[in-house]
Design a protein around this motif. Structure first.
Motif, PDB file in Angstrom:
ATOM      1  N   PHE A  58       0.821  -1.216   0.000  1.00  0.00           N
ATOM      2  CA  PHE A  58       0.000   0.000   0.000  1.00  0.00           C
ATOM      3  C   PHE A  58       0.855   1.265   0.000  1.00  0.00           C
ATOM      4  O   PHE A  58       0.503   2.262  -0.631  1.00  0.00           O
ATOM      5  CB  PHE A  58      -0.957   0.031   1.191  1.00  0.00           C
ATOM      6  CG  PHE A  58      -2.121  -0.908   1.055  1.00  0.00           C
ATOM      7  CD1 PHE A  58      -2.716  -1.138  -0.166  1.00  0.00           C
ATOM      8  CD2 PHE A  58      -2.618  -1.555   2.161  1.00  0.00           C
ATOM      9  CE1 PHE A  58      -3.793  -1.999  -0.298  1.00  0.00           C
ATOM     10  CE2 PHE A  58      -3.702  -2.421   2.043  1.00  0.00           C
ATOM     11  CZ  PHE A  58      -4.283  -2.642   0.808  1.00  0.00           C
ATOM     12  N   VAL A  59       1.971   1.246   0.681  1.00  0.00           N
ATOM     13  CA  VAL A  59       2.859   2.407   0.672  1.00  0.00           C
ATOM     14  C   VAL A  59       3.520   2.536  -0.698  1.00  0.00           C
ATOM     15  O   VAL A  59       3.609   3.640  -1.253  1.00  0.00           O
ATOM     16  CB  VAL A  59       3.912   2.309   1.796  1.00  0.00           C
ATOM     17  CG1 VAL A  59       4.956   3.401   1.672  1.00  0.00           C
ATOM     18  CG2 VAL A  59       3.232   2.394   3.163  1.00  0.00           C
ATOM     19  N   ILE A  63       3.532   5.999  -3.569  1.00  0.00           N
ATOM     20  CA  ILE A  63       4.763   6.776  -3.765  1.00  0.00           C
ATOM     21  C   ILE A  63       4.874   7.354  -5.179  1.00  0.00           C
ATOM     22  O   ILE A  63       5.194   8.543  -5.323  1.00  0.00           O
ATOM     23  CB  ILE A  63       5.999   5.956  -3.359  1.00  0.00           C
ATOM     24  CG1 ILE A  63       6.017   5.814  -1.842  1.00  0.00           C
ATOM     25  CG2 ILE A  63       7.286   6.601  -3.857  1.00  0.00           C
ATOM     26  CD1 ILE A  63       7.120   4.946  -1.305  1.00  0.00           C
ATOM     27  N   PRO A  64       4.608   6.600  -6.255  1.00  0.00           N
ATOM     28  CA  PRO A  64       4.724   7.205  -7.597  1.00  0.00           C
ATOM     29  C   PRO A  64       3.814   8.418  -7.825  1.00  0.00           C
ATOM     30  O   PRO A  64       4.290   9.436  -8.354  1.00  0.00           O
ATOM     31  CB  PRO A  64       4.395   6.051  -8.551  1.00  0.00           C
ATOM     32  CG  PRO A  64       4.789   4.834  -7.785  1.00  0.00           C
ATOM     33  CD  PRO A  64       4.431   5.148  -6.359  1.00  0.00           C
ATOM     34  N   PRO A  65       2.532   8.387  -7.439  1.00  0.00           N
ATOM     35  CA  PRO A  65       1.731   9.607  -7.627  1.00  0.00           C
ATOM     36  C   PRO A  65       2.250  10.792  -6.804  1.00  0.00           C
ATOM     37  O   PRO A  65       2.217  11.937  -7.270  1.00  0.00           O
ATOM     38  CB  PRO A  65       0.324   9.212  -7.165  1.00  0.00           C
ATOM     39  CG  PRO A  65       0.283   7.730  -7.221  1.00  0.00           C
ATOM     40  CD  PRO A  65       1.683   7.267  -7.011  1.00  0.00           C
ATOM     41  N   CYS A  66       2.749  10.519  -5.615  1.00  0.00           N
ATOM     42  CA  CYS A  66       3.318  11.605  -4.799  1.00  0.00           C
ATOM     43  C   CYS A  66       4.565  12.180  -5.458  1.00  0.00           C
ATOM     44  O   CYS A  66       4.761  13.394  -5.491  1.00  0.00           O
ATOM     45  CB  CYS A  66       3.644  11.100  -3.401  1.00  0.00           C
ATOM     46  SG  CYS A  66       2.205  10.787  -2.386  1.00  0.00           S
ATOM     47  N   ARG A  67       5.389  11.309  -5.994  1.00  0.00           N
ATOM     48  CA  ARG A  67       6.600  11.782  -6.673  1.00  0.00           C
ATOM     49  C   ARG A  67       6.243  12.583  -7.923  1.00  0.00           C
ATOM     50  O   ARG A  67       6.878  13.594  -8.212  1.00  0.00           O
ATOM     51  CB  ARG A  67       7.497  10.583  -7.024  1.00  0.00           C
ATOM     52  CG  ARG A  67       8.784  10.972  -7.657  1.00  0.00           C
ATOM     53  CD  ARG A  67       9.656  11.791  -6.715  1.00  0.00           C
ATOM     54  NE  ARG A  67      10.819  12.249  -7.445  1.00  0.00           N
ATOM     55  CZ  ARG A  67      11.248  13.504  -7.478  1.00  0.00           C
ATOM     56  NH1 ARG A  67      10.640  14.435  -6.786  1.00  0.00           N
ATOM     57  NH2 ARG A  67      12.293  13.845  -8.168  1.00  0.00           N
ATOM     58  N   ASN A  68       5.217  12.148  -8.643  1.00  0.00           N
ATOM     59  CA  ASN A  68       4.776  12.904  -9.817  1.00  0.00           C
ATOM     60  C   ASN A  68       4.294  14.297  -9.436  1.00  0.00           C
ATOM     61  O   ASN A  68       4.533  15.265 -10.158  1.00  0.00           O
ATOM     62  CB  ASN A  68       3.683  12.144 -10.570  1.00  0.00           C
ATOM     63  CG  ASN A  68       4.219  10.947 -11.309  1.00  0.00           C
ATOM     64  OD1 ASN A  68       5.416  10.868 -11.593  1.00  0.00           O
ATOM     65  ND2 ASN A  68       3.354  10.000 -11.608  1.00  0.00           N
ATOM     66  N   MET A  69       3.602  14.388  -8.299  1.00  0.00           N
ATOM     67  CA  MET A  69       3.136  15.690  -7.834  1.00  0.00           C
ATOM     68  C   MET A  69       4.325  16.590  -7.515  1.00  0.00           C
ATOM     69  O   MET A  69       4.340  17.765  -7.874  1.00  0.00           O
ATOM     70  CB  MET A  69       2.239  15.540  -6.607  1.00  0.00           C
ATOM     71  CG  MET A  69       1.663  16.847  -6.116  1.00  0.00           C
ATOM     72  SD  MET A  69       0.609  16.644  -4.665  1.00  0.00           S
ATOM     73  CE  MET A  69      -0.848  15.980  -5.415  1.00  0.00           C
TER      74      MET A  69
END
Length: 115
Positions: A58-59, A63-69
């Motif tokens: 789940f973590v 992480i990828p969407p957060c990094r994209n943001m």
């Protein structure tokens, strides 16, 4: 007056750095919520390590969407776009980030409790 202006410039933090801070803290809150809300609901008999594998999964998914943001805000800062809409987008992205950090673990806890 020059000293006041210099102090203001030193205390200025770009939207990119602010968003990066919010992403980091939101990931911590998200992970803690998973640990304390979701993990107890998926504990199974016999395999005590399974909930922790699910936690890591789940973590890893968020992480990828957060990094994209973060990358998007770095690009906006690099472009030096100073329009009025930038603050509105920043606030909207920040709200989406925190809503997801709180709502996803709550939803998963309810989901695993029901099933």
């Amino acid at each position: 007056m020059a000293k006041a202006k210099q102090a203001q410039l030193r205390s200025y933090k770009s939207y990119s750095k602010r968003m990066s801070d919010h992403v980091a803290f939101a990931l911590v809150v998200y992970t803690l919520a998973l640990i304390f809300l979701v993990t107890p609901t998926i504990e199974s008999r016999g395999t005590s390590i399974f909930p922790y594998f699910v936690l890591v999964l789940f973590v890893a998914v968020v992480i990828p969407p957060c990094r994209n943001m973060e990358r998007r805000w770095q690009a906006l800062d690099a472009a030096a776009y100073n329009g009025d809409g930038l603050k509105t987008h920043y606030v909207a992205d920040r709200l989406k980030l925190w809503a997801a950090a709180v709502a996803i673990p709550a939803f998963l806890a309810v989901l695993f409790t029901v099933f």
